[in-house]
Design a protein around this motif. Structure first.
Motif, short mmCIF file in Angstrom:
data_model
loop_
_atom_site.label_atom_id
_atom_site.label_comp_id
_atom_site.label_asym_id
_atom_site.label_seq_id
_atom_site.Cartn_x
_atom_site.Cartn_y
_atom_site.Cartn_z
N VAL A 4 0.85 -1.19 0.00
CA VAL A 4 0.00 0.00 0.00
C VAL A 4 0.89 1.24 0.00
N LYS A 5 0.59 2.19 -0.88
CA LYS A 5 1.31 3.46 -0.91
C LYS A 5 0.45 4.49 -0.19
N ILE A 6 1.06 5.21 0.74
CA ILE A 6 0.35 6.24 1.49
C ILE A 6 1.00 7.59 1.18
N THR A 7 0.19 8.55 0.77
CA THR A 7 0.66 9.91 0.53
C THR A 7 -0.11 10.83 1.47
N SER A 8 0.61 11.71 2.14
CA SER A 8 -0.04 12.61 3.09
C SER A 8 0.59 13.99 3.00
N TYR A 9 -0.23 15.00 3.17
CA TYR A 9 0.25 16.37 3.19
C TYR A 9 0.01 16.94 4.58
N MET A 10 1.04 17.58 5.13
CA MET A 10 0.94 18.18 6.47
C MET A 10 1.91 19.35 6.55
N SER A 11 1.72 20.13 7.56
CA SER A 11 2.64 21.26 7.75
C SER A 11 4.00 20.75 8.23
N ALA A 12 5.01 21.57 8.07
CA ALA A 12 6.35 21.20 8.54
C ALA A 12 6.34 20.97 10.04
N ASP A 13 5.57 21.77 10.77
CA ASP A 13 5.48 21.58 12.23
C ASP A 13 4.87 20.23 12.57
N GLN A 14 3.84 19.83 11.83
CA GLN A 14 3.22 18.53 12.07
C GLN A 14 4.20 17.40 11.73
N ALA A 15 4.91 17.55 10.63
CA ALA A 15 5.88 16.53 10.23
C ALA A 15 6.98 16.39 11.27
N GLN A 16 7.47 17.51 11.77
CA GLN A 16 8.52 17.48 12.78
C GLN A 16 8.02 16.82 14.07
N ALA A 17 6.81 17.18 14.48
CA ALA A 17 6.24 16.60 15.70
C ALA A 17 6.03 15.09 15.53
N ASP A 52 10.59 6.61 8.11
CA ASP A 52 11.53 6.66 6.99
C ASP A 52 11.07 7.67 5.94
N GLY A 53 9.76 7.69 5.67
CA GLY A 53 9.21 8.66 4.72
C GLY A 53 9.42 10.09 5.19
N LEU A 54 9.25 10.31 6.48
CA LEU A 54 9.51 11.64 7.04
C LEU A 54 10.99 11.99 6.89
N ALA A 55 11.86 11.04 7.19
CA ALA A 55 13.30 11.28 7.07
C ALA A 55 13.69 11.59 5.63
N ASP A 56 13.07 10.89 4.68
CA ASP A 56 13.35 11.15 3.26
C ASP A 56 12.98 12.58 2.86
N ASN A 57 12.10 13.20 3.65
CA ASN A 57 11.67 14.57 3.36
C ASN A 57 12.29 15.58 4.32
N GLY A 58 13.35 15.17 5.01
CA GLY A 58 14.11 16.10 5.83
C GLY A 58 13.67 16.19 7.28
N PHE A 59 12.83 15.27 7.73
CA PHE A 59 12.36 15.30 9.11
C PHE A 59 12.85 14.05 9.83
N ALA A 60 14.11 14.09 10.25
CA ALA A 60 14.74 12.97 10.94
C ALA A 60 15.41 13.48 12.21
N PRO A 61 14.67 13.50 13.32
CA PRO A 61 15.27 14.00 14.56
C PRO A 61 16.42 13.12 15.01
#
Length: 62
Positions: A4-17, A52-61
């Motif tokens: 299953v492929k999941i695509t989601s749109y969120m704010s940078a703040d939401q992605a970071q959190a 991993d998807g978040l990290a691929d988009n620059g959100f890897a704490p």
């Protein structure tokens, strides 16, 4: 197994959190919320894929 492929749109703040959440959550939380141990492992594996998807988009704490 169906993939299953999941695509989601969120704010940078939401992605970071969300990235922070995935960094902090441990197997014990998945185990506590799952119906079975197998489900807990599947939940954890799914969460790691989203992280991993978040990290691929620059959100890897660190």
């Amino acid at each position: 197994m169906r993939i299953v492929k999941i695509t989601s749109y969120m704010s940078a703040d939401q992605a970071q959190a969300l990235a922070q959440f995935f960094k902090r959550v441990g197997f014990s939380e998945f185990k506590q919320l799952a119906a079975t141990i197998d489900e807990a492992y599947l939940m954890q594996e799914g969460a790691l894929k989203v992280a991993d998807g978040l990290a691929d988009n620059g959100f890897a704490p660190r």
